[in-house]
Each structure stands twice: as C-alpha cells, then as structure tokens.
Design a protein around this motif. Structure first.
Motif, short mmCIF file in Angstrom:
data_model
loop_
_atom_site.label_atom_id
_atom_site.label_comp_id
_atom_site.label_asym_id
_atom_site.label_seq_id
_atom_site.Cartn_x
_atom_site.Cartn_y
_atom_site.Cartn_z
N LYS A 22 -16.85 33.50 16.38
CA LYS A 22 -15.37 34.15 16.58
C LYS A 22 -14.30 32.87 15.78
CE LYS A 22 -11.85 34.82 19.93
NZ LYS A 22 -11.30 35.99 19.02
N ASP A 23 -13.35 33.41 14.77
CA ASP A 23 -12.77 32.59 14.19
C ASP A 23 -13.19 31.90 13.09
OD1 ASP A 23 -10.34 33.54 15.69
OD2 ASP A 23 -10.79 32.22 17.45
N ALA A 48 -14.72 36.98 13.38
CA ALA A 48 -14.68 36.07 12.25
C ALA A 48 -13.37 36.50 11.42
CB ALA A 48 -15.89 36.12 11.22
N LYS A 49 -13.02 35.55 10.52
CA LYS A 49 -11.96 35.76 9.64
C LYS A 49 -12.69 35.92 8.38
CE LYS A 49 -8.73 32.59 12.05
NZ LYS A 49 -7.85 31.29 11.86
N GLN A 73 -6.28 43.60 14.70
CA GLN A 73 -5.65 42.06 14.92
C GLN A 73 -6.64 41.03 14.05
OE1 GLN A 73 -3.09 41.96 16.61
NE2 GLN A 73 -3.13 43.96 16.91
N MET A 74 -7.55 41.49 13.17
CA MET A 74 -8.43 40.64 12.67
C MET A 74 -7.68 40.07 11.17
SD MET A 74 -11.30 42.60 10.08
CE MET A 74 -11.89 41.18 9.64
N ALA A 75 -8.28 39.10 10.80
CA ALA A 75 -7.52 38.33 9.48
C ALA A 75 -8.68 38.70 8.56
CB ALA A 75 -7.29 36.65 9.71
N VAL A 76 -7.94 39.49 7.34
CA VAL A 76 -9.01 39.61 6.14
C VAL A 76 -8.08 39.64 5.24
CG1 VAL A 76 -8.63 42.44 6.67
CG2 VAL A 76 -10.50 41.45 5.15
N ALA A 77 -8.80 38.93 3.91
CA ALA A 77 -8.11 38.67 2.76
C ALA A 77 -9.03 39.16 1.57
CB ALA A 77 -7.79 37.18 2.31
#
Length: 273
Positions: A22-23, A48-49, A73-77
């Motif tokens: 996580k994270d 995960a990000k 809500q996830m972080a994705v780039a």
C-alpha cells in the motif's frame, strides 16, 4: 511474517492482498497493455501508486482511465517513453521522484519478441532486440537503483522469459536477449543487495494475451500444439504473472534475491521426445 499480510483471493480480484504494498511507488514499463497492464491492476488492487511507462500514448490514456474507473482514489501517472531512450528514461524517473519523492518498485516489463530464422535475421533486427530487451532493462534498472540506494530499499523485477532459460530455434536474438536479462538480474542482485535492494526476474512461458489471440486468429501460432506441448495443458494468464509479481515485490519474498522465477506450466522441465 505476519499472516495478516495477505488475504485470500476473491472471484472479483484474482490476487492476494499484501499490506506492505500500500502506497508504494511502482514504475511499470510496458504498462499500457498485456502482462504489464495486468500487473498495474494487481498493484492498484494492493493500493500502490503507479507510474506507467509505454511508447503508446493512446493505450496509456486508456489504461489510466480504466484503472481510475476501478480505483477512483488511486494515484496513477503515465509517461510516453521508449525504454531504449536513455535520456527519456532518466527524465521519467526524475519526474516520478519529483512527484512522489521515491521509487519503491520497478517492473522492467517492456520488451519485444523476435522470431526469425537465424540465417535471415538482419543486423538491424538483432540490434533492435538487444537495444530494447537488454539496454532498456539496464537503463531503467540503473535509474531506479539511483533512487533506491538513497532510500536503502527497493525492489526491481526484470522480465526475462522461459526462452532465457531454455533455447528454441529461430529465436537467436530473443533467447540471447532474455538470457542476458536473467544474468544481468543476478549481477545487480549481487552488487546492490548490500544497499537494501532486491533484484529478481520473472521468466514467463506462453501467456494468453491479446497479442497471442491475434496471432492464433491469423494462423501465425498453433494454440493446440502449444497447449499439448505444455505439461499443464494450457497457456498462462496475465493475471497469474501479475500474481507472481506482487508476491515477489512484497515482504513475503524478502529473502528472495537474484532469482529467476520461471512460470511456464512446466514447458522448460519437459524434455521427452
């Protein structure tokens, strides 16, 4: 290890959950489709990000939208970059570190196949296979390690192949490049282990992806023959390779370093004629 770190797989999500992922900041090359995207889904499921790297900008945008649809809500780039572009790779990792301050996991997944009779294999095709499959893995591993050594921890998973462990005709460039990935993995594990890094490789056999389905539909691949040749009598799935990846990236595999994990349904163990 605490047995609270994982939960049983469910029908809707075919992966275990690892609390320590996580994270974590996870970079996945070739992450827009196929095995790479399945790994992205598995790490997203674990909170995960994600930084997805691929040469296909449209596929990257679709992958990002799909992930955000599943995990709003996830972080994705996403980053459009060829892994054999060293300057481009350096720029990607600089942006990831600038955005999130760290790199915890690298999945060195991007690569190409090369199935050509050796007497017909051009120098350009040989160099292209080596440039993407070997140089690309090296550039990404080196940049990830620059971040991870400072952190004194990190995991690198390189994508080799069962054809980096056993040979096959008409695959000189592919077998040589994937064998190089396997050996590079062991060298880096030896060199960077003292800094808290773990470097391992996954060596898949034949996996049922959209690319394989297309080759079968066009008569370029004999699915029945491949199935009959595989002791498990089936091809693998992207989800199964992703399941192996999240395990190897987790603390459940904390003492695994310099290992090439073959997941091929028994193909490389089969030698009967």
């Amino acid at each position: 290890m605490s047995n609270q770190n994982t939960v049983a797989q469910t029908e809707s999500a075919p992966w275990a959950r690892y609390a320590d992922l996580k994270d974590k900041v996870v970079v996945i090359t070739g992450g827009a489709s196929g095995i790479g995207f399945s790994m992205a889904q598995a790490f997203a499921y674990n909170g995960a990000k994600l930084a997805l790297v691929d040469i296909d900008a449209n596929a990257l945008a679709k992958a990002r939208d799909t992930l955000l649809g599943e995990y709003p809500q996830m972080a994705v780039a996403v980053y459009t970059c060829a892994v054999n572009d060293q300057a481009g790779v350096q720029n990607v990792f600089a942006q990831v570190q600038n955005s999130w301050g760290r790199v915890d996991v690298l999945l060195n997944n991007a690569g190409i196949s090369m199935n050509t009779p050796t007497l017909e294999l051009s120098g350009d095709d040989w160099r292209r296979a080596m440039d993407i499959n070997v140089n690309g893995v090296f550039y990404c591993a080196q940049e990830a390690a620059r971040c991870m050594v400072e952190q004194k921890q990190g995991v690198i998973l390189n994508m080799s192949s069962m054809y980096g462990v056993v040979a096959a005709p008409q695959r000189a460039a592919y077998c040589a490049s994937k064998a190089a990935v396997a050996m590079l993995t062991k060298v880096l594990a030896n060199e960077w282990g003292e800094h808290g890094l773990r470097v391992n490789a996954i060596a898949p056999g034949y996996v049922r992806t959209a690319l394989v389905d297309d080759l079968v539909a066009r008569g370029r691949m004999d699915l029945d023959a491949l199935t009959a040749r595989t002791p498990s009598r089936r091809l693998g799935t992207p989800e199964e390779i992703a399941a192996l990846a999240i395990f190897m990236a987790s603390e459940q595999a904390a003492f695994m370093n310099g290992h090439v994990a073959v997941a091929d349904g028994g193909w490389s163990a089969y030698s009967y004629i």
